[in-house]
Design a protein around this motif. Structure first.
Motif, PDB file in Angstrom:
ATOM      1  N   ILE A   1      -5.697   2.592  -2.423  1.00  0.00           N
ATOM      2  CA  ILE A   1      -7.035   2.184  -1.980  1.00  0.00           C
ATOM      3  C   ILE A   1      -6.899   0.895  -1.186  1.00  0.00           C
ATOM      4  CG2 ILE A   1      -9.335   1.485  -2.724  1.00  0.00           C
ATOM      5  CD1 ILE A   1      -8.890   3.235  -5.223  1.00  0.00           C
ATOM      6  N   GLY A   2      -7.171   0.985   0.101  1.00  0.00           N
ATOM      7  CA  GLY A   2      -6.988  -0.141   1.009  1.00  0.00           C
ATOM      8  C   GLY A   2      -5.934   0.206   2.042  1.00  0.00           C
ATOM      9  N   ALA A   3      -6.339   0.328   3.310  1.00  0.00           N
ATOM     10  CA  ALA A   3      -5.407   0.718   4.368  1.00  0.00           C
ATOM     11  C   ALA A   3      -5.030  -0.457   5.259  1.00  0.00           C
ATOM     12  CB  ALA A   3      -6.023   1.838   5.221  1.00  0.00           C
ATOM     13  N   GLY A   4      -5.171  -1.682   4.723  1.00  0.00           N
ATOM     14  CA  GLY A   4      -4.667  -2.847   5.444  1.00  0.00           C
ATOM     15  C   GLY A   4      -3.152  -2.827   5.481  1.00  0.00           C
ATOM     16  N   VAL A   5      -2.560  -3.943   5.870  1.00  0.00           N
ATOM     17  CA  VAL A   5      -1.111  -3.927   6.065  1.00  0.00           C
ATOM     18  C   VAL A   5      -0.349  -3.675   4.762  1.00  0.00           C
ATOM     19  CG1 VAL A   5      -1.132  -5.310   8.165  1.00  0.00           C
ATOM     20  CG2 VAL A   5      -1.016  -6.467   5.949  1.00  0.00           C
ATOM     21  N   MET A   6      -0.784  -4.250   3.646  1.00  0.00           N
ATOM     22  CA  MET A   6      -0.005  -4.093   2.423  1.00  0.00           C
ATOM     23  C   MET A   6      -0.156  -2.695   1.832  1.00  0.00           C
ATOM     24  SD  MET A   6       2.294  -5.448   0.674  1.00  0.00           S
ATOM     25  CE  MET A   6       2.235  -7.140   1.281  1.00  0.00           C
ATOM     26  N   GLY A   7      -1.365  -2.169   1.795  1.00  0.00           N
ATOM     27  CA  GLY A   7      -1.542  -0.819   1.286  1.00  0.00           C
ATOM     28  C   GLY A   7      -0.814   0.197   2.143  1.00  0.00           C
ATOM     29  N   SER A   8      -0.885   0.016   3.457  1.00  0.00           N
ATOM     30  CA  SER A   8      -0.200   0.935   4.356  1.00  0.00           C
ATOM     31  C   SER A   8       1.307   0.841   4.189  1.00  0.00           C
ATOM     32  CB  SER A   8      -0.596   0.638   5.808  1.00  0.00           C
ATOM     33  OG  SER A   8      -1.980   0.860   6.005  1.00  0.00           O
ATOM     34  N   ALA A   9       1.824  -0.377   4.037  1.00  0.00           N
ATOM     35  CA  ALA A   9       3.271  -0.550   3.849  1.00  0.00           C
ATOM     36  C   ALA A   9       3.737   0.121   2.566  1.00  0.00           C
ATOM     37  CB  ALA A   9       3.623  -2.029   3.840  1.00  0.00           C
ATOM     38  N   ALA A  10       2.931   0.030   1.508  1.00  0.00           N
ATOM     39  CA  ALA A  10       3.319   0.645   0.235  1.00  0.00           C
ATOM     40  C   ALA A  10       3.386   2.161   0.336  1.00  0.00           C
ATOM     41  CB  ALA A  10       2.335   0.237  -0.861  1.00  0.00           C
ATOM     42  N   SER A  11       2.683   2.724   1.306  1.00  0.00           N
ATOM     43  CA  SER A  11       2.739   4.173   1.462  1.00  0.00           C
ATOM     44  C   SER A  11       4.104   4.648   1.934  1.00  0.00           C
ATOM     45  CB  SER A  11       1.654   4.640   2.445  1.00  0.00           C
ATOM     46  OG  SER A  11       1.995   4.342   3.786  1.00  0.00           O
ATOM     47  N   VAL A  12       4.882   3.758   2.539  1.00  0.00           N
ATOM     48  CA  VAL A  12       6.177   4.152   3.104  1.00  0.00           C
ATOM     49  C   VAL A  12       7.178   4.515   2.001  1.00  0.00           C
ATOM     50  CG1 VAL A  12       8.117   3.430   4.547  1.00  0.00           C
ATOM     51  CG2 VAL A  12       5.763   2.862   5.229  1.00  0.00           C
ATOM     52  N   PRO A  13       7.463   3.631   1.023  1.00  0.00           N
ATOM     53  CA  PRO A  13       8.380   4.064  -0.034  1.00  0.00           C
ATOM     54  C   PRO A  13       7.830   5.220  -0.856  1.00  0.00           C
ATOM     55  CG  PRO A  13       7.417   1.923  -0.573  1.00  0.00           C
ATOM     56  CD  PRO A  13       7.076   2.213   0.857  1.00  0.00           C
ATOM     57  N   ALA A  14       6.512   5.249  -1.069  1.00  0.00           N
ATOM     58  CA  ALA A  14       5.938   6.351  -1.844  1.00  0.00           C
ATOM     59  C   ALA A  14       6.178   7.682  -1.136  1.00  0.00           C
ATOM     60  CB  ALA A  14       4.446   6.114  -2.056  1.00  0.00           C
ATOM     61  N   ALA A  15       5.958   7.718   0.175  1.00  0.00           N
ATOM     62  CA  ALA A  15       6.178   8.956   0.925  1.00  0.00           C
ATOM     63  C   ALA A  15       7.661   9.284   1.039  1.00  0.00           C
ATOM     64  CB  ALA A  15       5.556   8.835   2.313  1.00  0.00           C
ATOM     65  N   ASP A  16       8.495   8.249   1.190  1.00  0.00           N
ATOM     66  CA  ASP A  16       9.936   8.488   1.281  1.00  0.00           C
ATOM     67  C   ASP A  16      10.492   9.105   0.003  1.00  0.00           C
ATOM     68  OD1 ASP A  16      10.022   7.566   3.854  1.00  0.00           O
ATOM     69  OD2 ASP A  16      11.007   5.662   3.391  1.00  0.00           O
ATOM     70  N   ARG A  17       9.820   8.854  -1.116  1.00  0.00           N
ATOM     71  CA  ARG A  17      10.227   9.478  -2.368  1.00  0.00           C
ATOM     72  C   ARG A  17       9.771  10.934  -2.455  1.00  0.00           C
ATOM     73  NH1 ARG A  17      11.579   7.036  -6.999  1.00  0.00           N
ATOM     74  NH2 ARG A  17      11.972   9.227  -7.512  1.00  0.00           N
ATOM     75  N   GLY A  18       9.052  11.391  -1.466  1.00  0.00           N
ATOM     76  CA  GLY A  18       8.578  12.767  -1.464  1.00  0.00           C
ATOM     77  C   GLY A  18       7.246  12.966  -2.154  1.00  0.00           C
ATOM     78  N   HIS A  19       6.544  11.867  -2.475  1.00  0.00           N
ATOM     79  CA  HIS A  19       5.261  11.978  -3.156  1.00  0.00           C
ATOM     80  C   HIS A  19       4.147  12.355  -2.172  1.00  0.00           C
ATOM     81  CE1 HIS A  19       7.463  10.301  -6.388  1.00  0.00           C
ATOM     82  NE2 HIS A  19       7.370   9.036  -6.013  1.00  0.00           N
ATOM     83  N   ARG A  20       3.110  12.940  -2.711  1.00  0.00           N
ATOM     84  CA  ARG A  20       1.884  13.194  -1.935  1.00  0.00           C
ATOM     85  C   ARG A  20       1.091  11.889  -1.933  1.00  0.00           C
ATOM     86  NH1 ARG A  20      -3.378  14.844  -3.439  1.00  0.00           N
ATOM     87  NH2 ARG A  20      -4.488  15.961  -1.766  1.00  0.00           N
ATOM     88  N   VAL A  21       0.904  11.304  -0.761  1.00  0.00           N
ATOM     89  CA  VAL A  21       0.307   9.972  -0.654  1.00  0.00           C
ATOM     90  C   VAL A  21      -1.015  10.058   0.099  1.00  0.00           C
ATOM     91  CG1 VAL A  21       0.609   7.601   0.135  1.00  0.00           C
ATOM     92  CG2 VAL A  21       2.601   8.929  -0.622  1.00  0.00           C
ATOM     93  N   THR A  22      -2.083   9.601  -0.574  1.00  0.00           N
ATOM     94  CA  THR A  22      -3.395   9.490   0.059  1.00  0.00           C
ATOM     95  C   THR A  22      -3.680   8.014   0.283  1.00  0.00           C
ATOM     96  OG1 THR A  22      -4.184  11.481  -1.066  1.00  0.00           O
ATOM     97  CG2 THR A  22      -5.846   9.995  -0.155  1.00  0.00           C
ATOM     98  N   LEU A  23      -3.851   7.630   1.541  1.00  0.00           N
ATOM     99  CA  LEU A  23      -4.129   6.240   1.906  1.00  0.00           C
ATOM    100  C   LEU A  23      -5.609   6.142   2.253  1.00  0.00           C
ATOM    101  CD1 LEU A  23      -3.027   3.376   2.577  1.00  0.00           C
ATOM    102  CD2 LEU A  23      -2.625   4.218   4.903  1.00  0.00           C
ATOM    103  N   ALA A  24      -6.387   5.585   1.331  1.00  0.00           N
ATOM    104  CA  ALA A  24      -7.847   5.546   1.484  1.00  0.00           C
ATOM    105  C   ALA A  24      -8.291   4.192   2.017  1.00  0.00           C
ATOM    106  CB  ALA A  24      -8.520   5.841   0.152  1.00  0.00           C
ATOM    107  N   GLY A  25      -8.861   4.185   3.207  1.00  0.00           N
ATOM    108  CA  GLY A  25      -9.346   2.940   3.786  1.00  0.00           C
ATOM    109  C   GLY A  25     -10.681   2.523   3.207  1.00  0.00           C
ATOM    110  N   THR A  26     -10.908   1.231   3.131  1.00  0.00           N
ATOM    111  CA  THR A  26     -12.206   0.705   2.718  1.00  0.00           C
ATOM    112  C   THR A  26     -13.166   0.788   3.911  1.00  0.00           C
ATOM    113  OG1 THR A  26     -11.886  -1.593   3.417  1.00  0.00           O
ATOM    114  CG2 THR A  26     -10.936  -0.934   1.282  1.00  0.00           C
ATOM    115  N   HIS A  27     -14.402   0.305   3.714  1.00  0.00           N
ATOM    116  CA  HIS A  27     -15.370   0.271   4.806  1.00  0.00           C
ATOM    117  C   HIS A  27     -14.923  -0.647   5.940  1.00  0.00           C
ATOM    118  CE1 HIS A  27     -16.227  -2.811   1.841  1.00  0.00           C
ATOM    119  NE2 HIS A  27     -16.842  -3.499   2.766  1.00  0.00           N
TER     120      HIS A  27
END
Length: 348
Positions: free
Chosen positions: A7-33
């Motif tokens: 929850i949060g598609a700023g720089v830190m939330g977006s960056a965290a999606s990289v290792p999560a996806a690299d592990r093969g996980h299903r990653v939903t990156l939900a942006g705030t308003h």
């Protein structure tokens, strides 16, 4: 494969999606308003994040927060909150509306919550806990994430070491294992309080250290490394005292969440830039109305949340102001919009 909701598609939330996806996980990156432009850009091109400077894996699914459903959170193996500290209540409300089952919630948000004039500040997980307990989901493990993690470097898969803290060792270990990659090294501790106090306090301390370094720079060298090291050492002493006062461990204050993260923050970012302006004679109001207009400096927010409880602790004799000279001086700059006058002459 696990399900990770960020929850949060700023720089830190977006960056965290990289290792999560690299592990093969299903990653939903939900942006705030506040992230609608980011989500729109990423939908068209995973490399088009307006601020991160790194491409996201194609498997990351960017969505606006309105698209999240209770089923998304019920199926999540890990929910990560990556909003700024002023947005923590918004995130808590969102979780309260969507969570229907106990799930682990990890916070990348770094801040303190003012608890009242005579009470110590609270940590961010306490705000989330209030909401989850009211919904009967108080058993959801809460995890704090700290440590030196520049979002762009993580997004570029550069070596990064962080620490996950929580009171449920099994949940912390599971979150670490879920996110660990060769470049994103996760470490575990049961000192949630230490991680959650050190993480925002290093932002606060970085302002002061940077002000000292800028004040003693000149000419072609506007940043004094010697002065920065002096201020950094003083910051360590004061950070350890504040972490200990709030119930965290000394080892956490001197480890990744505290001094490790302080090193990175002094080297760059909004807190450091504000400190440089203070060191050159500006007040915080002048800096925020001028060269830093429109920017949120979380170290300032941390100072405002810290101040009432700290003052009460000093009055009650639980803390000694003479042992916190840098903290006291920076709080005066924040609360009174006064110049930063602290000049270290010896280490406390």
């Amino acid at each position: 494969m696990a399900n990770v909701v960020i929850i949060g598609a700023g720089v830190m939330g977006s960056a965290a999606s990289v290792p999560a996806a690299d592990r093969g996980h299903r990653v939903t990156l939900a942006g705030t308003h506040l992230d609608r432009d980011i989500v729109a850009a990423l939908r068209a091109d995973r490399g088009a994040h307006p601020r991160l400077g790194a491409a996201l894996p194609q498997t990351v699914q960017p969505v606006d927060f309105e698209a999240l459903t209770p089923a998304d959170l019920a199926e999540a193996d890990l929910i990560m909150v990556a909003v700024s500290s002023p947005g923590i209540r918004w995130a808590a409300d969102l979780l309260g509306r969507l969570m229907t089952a106990e799930r682990p919630v990890a916070l990348m948000t770094k801040g303190l919550d003012e608890a009242g004039a005579d009470r110590p500040p609270r940590i961010m997980p306490a705000v989330i806990a209030d909401t989850l307990q009211a919904k009967g989901l108080g058993g959801s493990p809460l995890i704090g994430i700290g440590g030196p993690c520049i979002a762009k470097e993580l997004g570029l898969r550069r070596l990064t070491a962080v620490i996950y803290g929580g009171s449920d060792p099994a949940a912390v270990a599971a979150a670490c294992a879920l996110m660990q990659t060769p470049y994103y090294r996760t470490h575990a501790t049961d000192d949630l309080m230490g991680v959650e106090v050190a993480a925002p306090m290093k932002n606060f301390m970085a302002i002061a250290v940077s002000a000292i370094a800028a004040r003693h720079g000149a000419g072609e060298n506007p940043w004094s490394l010697n002065a920065a090291s002096f201020g950094f050492t003083q910051a360590q002493q004061e950070l350890r005292r504040i972490v200990g006062w709030l119930g965290g461990r000394d080892a956490t204050a001197t480890g990744l969440a505290g001094m490790g993260d302080l090193h990175v923050t002094v080297g760059g970012g909004r807190n450091s830039r504000l400190g440089r302006h203070l060191g050159r004679g500006m007040t915080i109001a002048q800096a925020c109305a001028g060269p830093m207009a429109g920017e949120t400096v979380e170290g300032v927010d941390t100072g405002r949340a810290l101040a009432p409880g700290l003052a009460a602790a000093i009055r009650a004799g639980r803390l000694d102001a003479a042992q916190l000279p840098m903290t006291v001086a920076l709080l005066a700059s924040i609360l009174d919009d006064a110049p930063f006058t602290y000049e270290p002459d010896h280490l406390i």
